[in-house]
Design a protein around this motif. Structure first.
Motif, PDB file in Angstrom:
ATOM      1  N   ASP A  53       0.834  -1.207   0.000  1.00 30.37           N
ATOM      2  CA  ASP A  53       0.000   0.000   0.000  1.00 30.37           C
ATOM      3  C   ASP A  53       0.869   1.257   0.000  1.00 30.37           C
ATOM      4  OD1 ASP A  53      -2.323  -1.482  -0.028  1.00 30.37           O
ATOM      5  OD2 ASP A  53      -2.694  -1.276   2.131  1.00 30.37           O
ATOM      6  N   ILE A  54       1.902   1.271   0.828  1.00 32.84           N
ATOM      7  CA  ILE A  54       2.800   2.424   0.879  1.00 32.84           C
ATOM      8  C   ILE A  54       3.502   2.614  -0.460  1.00 32.84           C
ATOM      9  CG2 ILE A  54       4.917   3.336   1.930  1.00 32.84           C
ATOM     10  CD1 ILE A  54       4.016   1.965   4.544  1.00 32.84           C
ATOM     11  N   LEU A  55       3.957   1.525  -1.062  1.00 39.32           N
ATOM     12  CA  LEU A  55       4.654   1.630  -2.344  1.00 39.32           C
ATOM     13  C   LEU A  55       3.721   2.094  -3.457  1.00 39.32           C
ATOM     14  CD1 LEU A  55       6.993  -1.500  -2.257  1.00 39.32           C
ATOM     15  CD2 LEU A  55       7.556   0.881  -1.765  1.00 39.32           C
ATOM     16  N   ASN A  56       2.466   1.651  -3.414  1.00 42.58           N
ATOM     17  CA  ASN A  56       1.496   2.124  -4.409  1.00 42.58           C
ATOM     18  C   ASN A  56       1.315   3.631  -4.316  1.00 42.58           C
ATOM     19  OD1 ASN A  56       0.606  -0.049  -6.024  1.00 42.58           O
ATOM     20  ND2 ASN A  56      -0.578  -0.853  -4.309  1.00 42.58           N
ATOM     21  N   VAL A  57       1.210   4.132  -3.106  1.00 42.51           N
ATOM     22  CA  VAL A  57       1.073   5.576  -2.916  1.00 42.51           C
ATOM     23  C   VAL A  57       2.367   6.285  -3.316  1.00 42.51           C
ATOM     24  CG1 VAL A  57       0.642   7.401  -1.229  1.00 42.51           C
ATOM     25  CG2 VAL A  57      -0.640   5.278  -1.094  1.00 42.51           C
ATOM     26  N   ALA A  58       3.504   5.702  -2.981  1.00 42.38           N
ATOM     27  CA  ALA A  58       4.803   6.322  -3.276  1.00 42.38           C
ATOM     28  C   ALA A  58       5.074   6.413  -4.775  1.00 42.38           C
ATOM     29  CB  ALA A  58       5.927   5.543  -2.596  1.00 42.38           C
ATOM     30  N   SER A  59       4.374   5.645  -5.573  1.00 43.01           N
ATOM     31  CA  SER A  59       4.577   5.710  -7.024  1.00 43.01           C
ATOM     32  C   SER A  59       4.085   7.032  -7.599  1.00 43.01           C
ATOM     33  CB  SER A  59       3.889   4.530  -7.711  1.00 43.01           C
ATOM     34  OG  SER A  59       2.485   4.634  -7.564  1.00 43.01           O
ATOM     35  N   ARG A  60       3.330   7.803  -6.813  1.00 44.27           N
ATOM     36  CA  ARG A  60       2.809   9.098  -7.261  1.00 44.27           C
ATOM     37  C   ARG A  60       3.572  10.279  -6.649  1.00 44.27           C
ATOM     38  NH1 ARG A  60      -1.722   5.754  -6.343  1.00 44.27           N
ATOM     39  NH2 ARG A  60      -2.120   6.633  -4.287  1.00 44.27           N
ATOM     40  N   ASN A  61       4.762  10.036  -6.136  1.00 44.69           N
ATOM     41  CA  ASN A  61       5.636  11.055  -5.532  1.00 44.69           C
ATOM     42  C   ASN A  61       4.931  11.914  -4.481  1.00 44.69           C
ATOM     43  OD1 ASN A  61       7.713  10.149  -7.157  1.00 44.69           O
ATOM     44  ND2 ASN A  61       7.345  11.677  -8.726  1.00 44.69           N
ATOM     45  N   PRO A  62       4.424  11.281  -3.420  1.00 44.88           N
ATOM     46  CA  PRO A  62       3.687  12.014  -2.391  1.00 44.88           C
ATOM     47  C   PRO A  62       4.588  12.538  -1.273  1.00 44.88           C
ATOM     48  CG  PRO A  62       3.643   9.726  -1.882  1.00 44.88           C
ATOM     49  CD  PRO A  62       4.430   9.862  -3.159  1.00 44.88           C
ATOM     50  N   LYS A  63       4.007  13.371  -0.439  1.00 41.51           N
ATOM     51  CA  LYS A  63       4.654  13.786   0.800  1.00 41.51           C
ATOM     52  C   LYS A  63       4.246  12.790   1.886  1.00 41.51           C
ATOM     53  CE  LYS A  63       4.965  18.475  -0.589  1.00 41.51           C
ATOM     54  NZ  LYS A  63       5.514  19.704  -0.169  1.00 41.51           N
ATOM     55  N   LYS A  64       4.870  12.904   3.040  1.00 38.87           N
ATOM     56  CA  LYS A  64       4.656  11.931   4.116  1.00 38.87           C
ATOM     57  C   LYS A  64       3.191  11.867   4.558  1.00 38.87           C
ATOM     58  CE  LYS A  64       7.857  11.508   7.199  1.00 38.87           C
ATOM     59  NZ  LYS A  64       8.740  11.707   8.365  1.00 38.87           N
ATOM     60  N   THR A  65       2.546  13.017   4.707  1.00 33.48           N
ATOM     61  CA  THR A  65       1.142  13.011   5.163  1.00 33.48           C
ATOM     62  C   THR A  65       0.220  12.380   4.126  1.00 33.48           C
ATOM     63  OG1 THR A  65       0.861  15.276   4.374  1.00 33.48           O
ATOM     64  CG2 THR A  65       1.332  14.979   6.712  1.00 33.48           C
ATOM     65  N   GLN A  66       0.529  12.556   2.845  1.00 35.87           N
ATOM     66  CA  GLN A  66      -0.281  11.928   1.809  1.00 35.87           C
ATOM     67  C   GLN A  66      -0.167  10.408   1.883  1.00 35.87           C
ATOM     68  OE1 GLN A  66       1.606  14.119  -1.364  1.00 35.87           O
ATOM     69  NE2 GLN A  66      -0.298  15.237  -1.778  1.00 35.87           N
ATOM     70  N   ILE A  67       1.033   9.925   2.146  1.00 33.05           N
ATOM     71  CA  ILE A  67       1.208   8.471   2.307  1.00 33.05           C
ATOM     72  C   ILE A  67       0.407   7.993   3.511  1.00 33.05           C
ATOM     73  CG2 ILE A  67       2.857   6.620   2.795  1.00 33.05           C
ATOM     74  CD1 ILE A  67       4.998   8.288   1.388  1.00 33.05           C
ATOM     75  N   MET A  68       0.482   8.736   4.598  1.00 26.35           N
ATOM     76  CA  MET A  68      -0.206   8.352   5.826  1.00 26.35           C
ATOM     77  C   MET A  68      -1.705   8.217   5.590  1.00 26.35           C
ATOM     78  SD  MET A  68      -0.071  10.243   9.527  1.00 26.35           S
ATOM     79  CE  MET A  68      -1.225  11.540   9.176  1.00 26.35           C
ATOM     80  N   TYR A  69      -2.313   9.206   4.962  1.00 30.37           N
ATOM     81  CA  TYR A  69      -3.760   9.170   4.750  1.00 30.37           C
ATOM     82  C   TYR A  69      -4.176   8.157   3.692  1.00 30.37           C
ATOM     83  CZ  TYR A  69      -4.248  13.299   7.665  1.00 30.37           C
ATOM     84  OH  TYR A  69      -4.231  14.172   8.712  1.00 30.37           O
TER      85      TYR A  69
END
Length: 78
Positions: A13-29
């Motif tokens: 899940d974290i890696l899926n979100v990280a594929s969109r170059n997010p900030k830490k809070t975006q990954i968290m939510y």
């Protein structure tokens, strides 16, 4: 009872979100994690070179090793 995610599910899940170059809070939510749990997993994932932090944009990015992990996870989850 709720459906609990395992360790590999959370990492994916974290890696899926990280594929969109997010900030830490975006990954968290978007990965639906508490800040404390996110900190633990980000340290682990960064240490394994699956993601990297880009200082100039203050965002996280998926590495090629992280992309390989996601592809293997998708095959595994089928």
């Amino acid at each position: 009872m709720g459906n609990y995610r395992g360790r590999l599910d959370i990492i994916a899940d974290i890696l899926n979100v990280a594929s969109r170059n997010p900030k830490k809070t975006q990954i968290m939510y978007q990965a639906n994690l508490s800040f404390r749990v996110l900190q633990k997993y980000l340290a682990e994932i960064s240490g394994a070179s699956l993601i990297c932090f880009e200082d100039e944009t203050h965002c996280y990015a998926l590495t090629s090793k992280g992309k390989e992990f996601l592809e293997a996870y998708k095959q595994y989850s089928k």
